[in-house]
Design an enzyme around this catalytic site. Sequence first.
Site, PDB file in Angstrom:
ATOM      1  N   HIS A   1       0.836  -1.204   0.000  1.00  0.00           N
ATOM      2  CA  HIS A   1       0.000   0.000   0.000  1.00  0.00           C
ATOM      3  C   HIS A   1       0.869   1.251   0.000  1.00  0.00           C
ATOM      4  O   HIS A   1       0.963   1.959  -0.983  1.00  0.00           O
ATOM      5  CB  HIS A   1      -0.914  -0.058   1.231  1.00  0.00           C
ATOM      6  CG  HIS A   1      -2.014   0.954   1.238  1.00  0.00           C
ATOM      7  ND1 HIS A   1      -2.277   1.797   0.194  1.00  0.00           N
ATOM      8  CD2 HIS A   1      -2.934   1.255   2.192  1.00  0.00           C
ATOM      9  CE1 HIS A   1      -3.309   2.562   0.491  1.00  0.00           C
ATOM     10  NE2 HIS A   1      -3.718   2.265   1.705  1.00  0.00           N
TER      11      HIS A   1
ATOM     12  N   HIS B   1      -1.399   0.663 -12.246  1.00  0.00           N
ATOM     13  CA  HIS B   1      -2.278   0.918 -11.095  1.00  0.00           C
ATOM     14  C   HIS B   1      -3.530   0.082 -11.254  1.00  0.00           C
ATOM     15  O   HIS B   1      -3.990  -0.126 -12.375  1.00  0.00           O
ATOM     16  CB  HIS B   1      -2.643   2.418 -11.056  1.00  0.00           C
ATOM     17  CG  HIS B   1      -3.216   2.859  -9.764  1.00  0.00           C
ATOM     18  ND1 HIS B   1      -4.529   2.670  -9.435  1.00  0.00           N
ATOM     19  CD2 HIS B   1      -2.637   3.484  -8.704  1.00  0.00           C
ATOM     20  CE1 HIS B   1      -4.737   3.162  -8.221  1.00  0.00           C
ATOM     21  NE2 HIS B   1      -3.614   3.666  -7.750  1.00  0.00           N
TER      22      HIS B   1
ATOM     23  N   ASP C   1       3.530   7.225  -7.196  1.00  0.00           N
ATOM     24  CA  ASP C   1       4.776   6.909  -6.512  1.00  0.00           C
ATOM     25  C   ASP C   1       6.011   7.057  -7.387  1.00  0.00           C
ATOM     26  O   ASP C   1       7.133   6.950  -6.904  1.00  0.00           O
ATOM     27  CB  ASP C   1       4.729   5.460  -5.980  1.00  0.00           C
ATOM     28  CG  ASP C   1       3.782   5.351  -4.819  1.00  0.00           C
ATOM     29  OD1 ASP C   1       3.769   6.284  -4.003  1.00  0.00           O
ATOM     30  OD2 ASP C   1       3.055   4.347  -4.730  1.00  0.00           O
TER      31      ASP C   1
HETATM   32  N1  ACO Z   1       5.904  -3.363 -14.807  1.00  0.00           N
HETATM   33  C1  ACO Z   1       5.799  -4.305 -15.777  1.00  0.00           C
HETATM   34  N2  ACO Z   1       4.667  -4.958 -16.100  1.00  0.00           N
HETATM   35  C2  ACO Z   1       3.572  -4.631 -15.408  1.00  0.00           C
HETATM   36  C3  ACO Z   1       3.583  -3.650 -14.380  1.00  0.00           C
HETATM   37  C4  ACO Z   1       4.806  -3.010 -14.084  1.00  0.00           C
HETATM   38  N3  ACO Z   1       4.882  -2.063 -13.151  1.00  0.00           N
HETATM   39  N4  ACO Z   1       2.347  -3.536 -13.843  1.00  0.00           N
HETATM   40  C5  ACO Z   1       1.584  -4.412 -14.507  1.00  0.00           C
HETATM   41  N5  ACO Z   1       2.318  -5.067 -15.452  1.00  0.00           N
HETATM   42  C6  ACO Z   1       1.819  -6.043 -16.437  1.00  0.00           C
HETATM   43  C7  ACO Z   1       1.560  -7.393 -15.777  1.00  0.00           C
HETATM   44  O1  ACO Z   1       2.698  -8.217 -15.837  1.00  0.00           O
HETATM   45  C8  ACO Z   1       0.424  -7.897 -16.617  1.00  0.00           C
HETATM   46  O2  ACO Z   1       0.958  -8.342 -17.835  1.00  0.00           O
HETATM   47  P1  ACO Z   1       0.347  -9.677 -18.556  1.00  0.00           P
HETATM   48  O3  ACO Z   1      -1.057  -9.282 -18.934  1.00  0.00           O
HETATM   49  O4  ACO Z   1       1.261  -9.923 -19.687  1.00  0.00           O
HETATM   50  O5  ACO Z   1       0.381 -10.745 -17.491  1.00  0.00           O
HETATM   51  C9  ACO Z   1      -0.407  -6.647 -16.921  1.00  0.00           C
HETATM   52  O6  ACO Z   1       0.557  -5.578 -16.906  1.00  0.00           O
HETATM   53  C10 ACO Z   1      -1.530  -6.390 -15.918  1.00  0.00           C
HETATM   54  O7  ACO Z   1      -0.947  -6.327 -14.629  1.00  0.00           O
HETATM   55  P2  ACO Z   1      -1.669  -6.751 -13.275  1.00  0.00           P
HETATM   56  O8  ACO Z   1      -0.603  -7.132 -12.288  1.00  0.00           O
HETATM   57  O9  ACO Z   1      -2.751  -7.737 -13.559  1.00  0.00           O
HETATM   58  O10 ACO Z   1      -2.337  -5.397 -12.839  1.00  0.00           O
HETATM   59  P3  ACO Z   1      -2.916  -5.052 -11.407  1.00  0.00           P
HETATM   60  O11 ACO Z   1      -3.986  -4.042 -11.629  1.00  0.00           O
HETATM   61  O12 ACO Z   1      -3.271  -6.278 -10.657  1.00  0.00           O
HETATM   62  O13 ACO Z   1      -1.651  -4.414 -10.663  1.00  0.00           O
HETATM   63  C11 ACO Z   1      -0.147  -2.894  -9.688  1.00  0.00           C
HETATM   64  C12 ACO Z   1      -1.527  -3.094 -10.360  1.00  0.00           C
HETATM   65  C13 ACO Z   1      -0.006  -3.836  -8.471  1.00  0.00           C
HETATM   66  C14 ACO Z   1      -0.046  -1.450  -9.195  1.00  0.00           C
HETATM   67  C15 ACO Z   1       0.947  -3.215 -10.727  1.00  0.00           C
HETATM   68  O14 ACO Z   1       0.794  -2.380 -11.859  1.00  0.00           O
HETATM   69  C16 ACO Z   1       2.363  -3.069 -10.141  1.00  0.00           C
HETATM   70  O15 ACO Z   1       2.863  -4.006  -9.538  1.00  0.00           O
HETATM   71  N6  ACO Z   1       3.003  -1.885 -10.325  1.00  0.00           N
HETATM   72  C17 ACO Z   1       4.320  -1.653  -9.739  1.00  0.00           C
HETATM   73  C18 ACO Z   1       4.192  -1.335  -8.242  1.00  0.00           C
HETATM   74  C19 ACO Z   1       3.662   0.043  -7.980  1.00  0.00           C
HETATM   75  O16 ACO Z   1       4.080   1.032  -8.585  1.00  0.00           O
HETATM   76  N7  ACO Z   1       2.702   0.154  -7.040  1.00  0.00           N
HETATM   77  C20 ACO Z   1       2.111   1.435  -6.635  1.00  0.00           C
HETATM   78  C21 ACO Z   1       0.672   1.532  -6.987  1.00  0.00           C
HETATM   79  S1  ACO Z   1       0.048   3.142  -6.574  1.00  0.00           S
HETATM   80  C22 ACO Z   1      -0.299   3.064  -4.924  1.00  0.00           C
HETATM   81  O17 ACO Z   1      -0.552   2.039  -4.340  1.00  0.00           O
HETATM   82  C23 ACO Z   1      -0.320   4.338  -4.109  1.00  0.00           C
END
Ligand code: ACO
Length: 444
Positions: free
Chosen positions: A282, A321, A377
């Site tokens: 988070h 996100h 972030d």
């Molecule tokens: N880098 C590379 N690939 C990514 C990223 C990333 N940052 N985020 C998502 N993807 C890809 C996944 O691998 C997936 O690919 P696929 O379809 O080939 O399997 C696709 O994009 C969808 O990703 P999900 O993980 O299903 O998306 P979800 O909505 O569940 O995740 C999350 C969102 C957790 C924020 C994710 O984008 C992530 O891990 N980002 C990096 C961490 C981050 O910056 N978190 C802060 C969020 S903002 C906050 O909380 C205040």
Amino acid sequence: MGSATVFRHRRPNVTQKQTLTVRDNRTGDEYELDITDGTIRASDVGKIGKTGEEPGLAVYDPGFTNTASTRSAVTYIDGDRGILEYRGYPIEQLAESSTFLEVAYLLIHGELPTKEQHDQWVHEITFHTFVHENLKSLMQGFRYDAHPMGMLLSSVGALSTFYPEARNIKDPQVRHEQIVRLIAKMPTLGAWSFRHAQGKPYVYPDNDLTYTENFLSMLFRMSESKYEPDPRLSKALEVLFILHADHEQNCSTNAVRSVGSSQVDPYSAVSAGIAALYGPLHGGANEAVLRMLKRIKTKDNVPAFIEGVKNGDERLMGFGHRVYKNYDPRAKIIKKATEDVFEVTGVNPLLEVAQELEKIALEDEYFVSRKLYPNVDFYSGLIYEALQFPPEMFTVLFAIPRTAGWLAQWLELVDDPEQKIARPKQIYTGERQLDFIPAAQRWS
Ligand code: ACO
């Protein structure tokens, strides 16, 4: 348990009725459920298949990914379009022209203050910034290396013992007093948990300063008789506070509402929110961004890193996100604030790496097709580092402004006649009706 296929049978008889017809293939019974605001009621689903002995159908939704837990008029998000509004006002306009305390008033009261309301609000918050000396002693009792978030959540919880009347949550005046106290004291407690780790004396609030100036004073003041923060830094902090003030039903807000639904006092409910924010999924992503940028080190290493991300070896932290499938509107504003802060502190060489990452990722098919854009972030860690905060403080800087949002949501909960104590169902997967054999027999 994986997700099952949902079959869609297209039938020609389209009506304009706002209902959902469901046929229970176990019995052949059909049900018609009302659709309101794009939702059906879980209690209506519970009528499906319900008989004298058998419970009705329930919904299974770990993580509440598709369950509305409340009606709320506080914050609106349209993730596909990259829109964030507090009480209907676009975040861009608030960040540009408002102050954190005015935004806190807006979130709590639902509308912008008149001049008198504003002055009274600022006066009240300013004059509740001090905390009881015993609370200071309590904080001084922590180990020298205590994590500031652990100190913050414990000290906010402890506030409930100083204001026992706070449990009278049905009294609007009592509620107002605790809201003022919480918003006023959070910077004091946050700054003291920062000073503690450095072995420096705690600095008392200076009520001549604005909310963010006073926070900077309590963080950084040493022997000077009056601390005068650079106005560009206090303005940047003001913008960051506005951006983090609320974000509808996220994990910590849900924690505040869930704990608050037991009708506990707001200090205990907010400390539950701080505990939720403490978790790396988070509040901790900006720290991960910083670690990633340090690892990449120079602009030249960016293409190889991006290839690694595309090959699935790692994630581009600060991108993507759950809700925003467009540029996070807060990230745009933070990017601008980063430039303002660096004017004062000097440019962090990692900014160049971040900008290059963003440039390449925004043009790359992998990120474009997955709708991965910078989130809040991506740049905030760079600002915090430039302001000389250690990574453990990043989440504290999030918790201070988010308190306004938590309290706005808590107030909404307390006044909502539809809300009940939060108590989800479960699907029980364990054993049943085993015969207990006493230890003496089992072990003989
Ligand atoms: N880098 C590379 N690939 C990514 C990223 C990333 N940052 N985020 C998502 N993807 C890809 C996944 O691998 C997936 O690919 P696929 O379809 O080939 O399997 C696709 O994009 C969808 O990703 P999900 O993980 O299903 O998306 P979800 O909505 O569940 O995740 C999350 C969102 C957790 C924020 C994710 O984008 C992530 O891990 N980002 C990096 C961490 C981050 O910056 N978190 C802060 C969020 S903002 C906050 O909380 C205040």
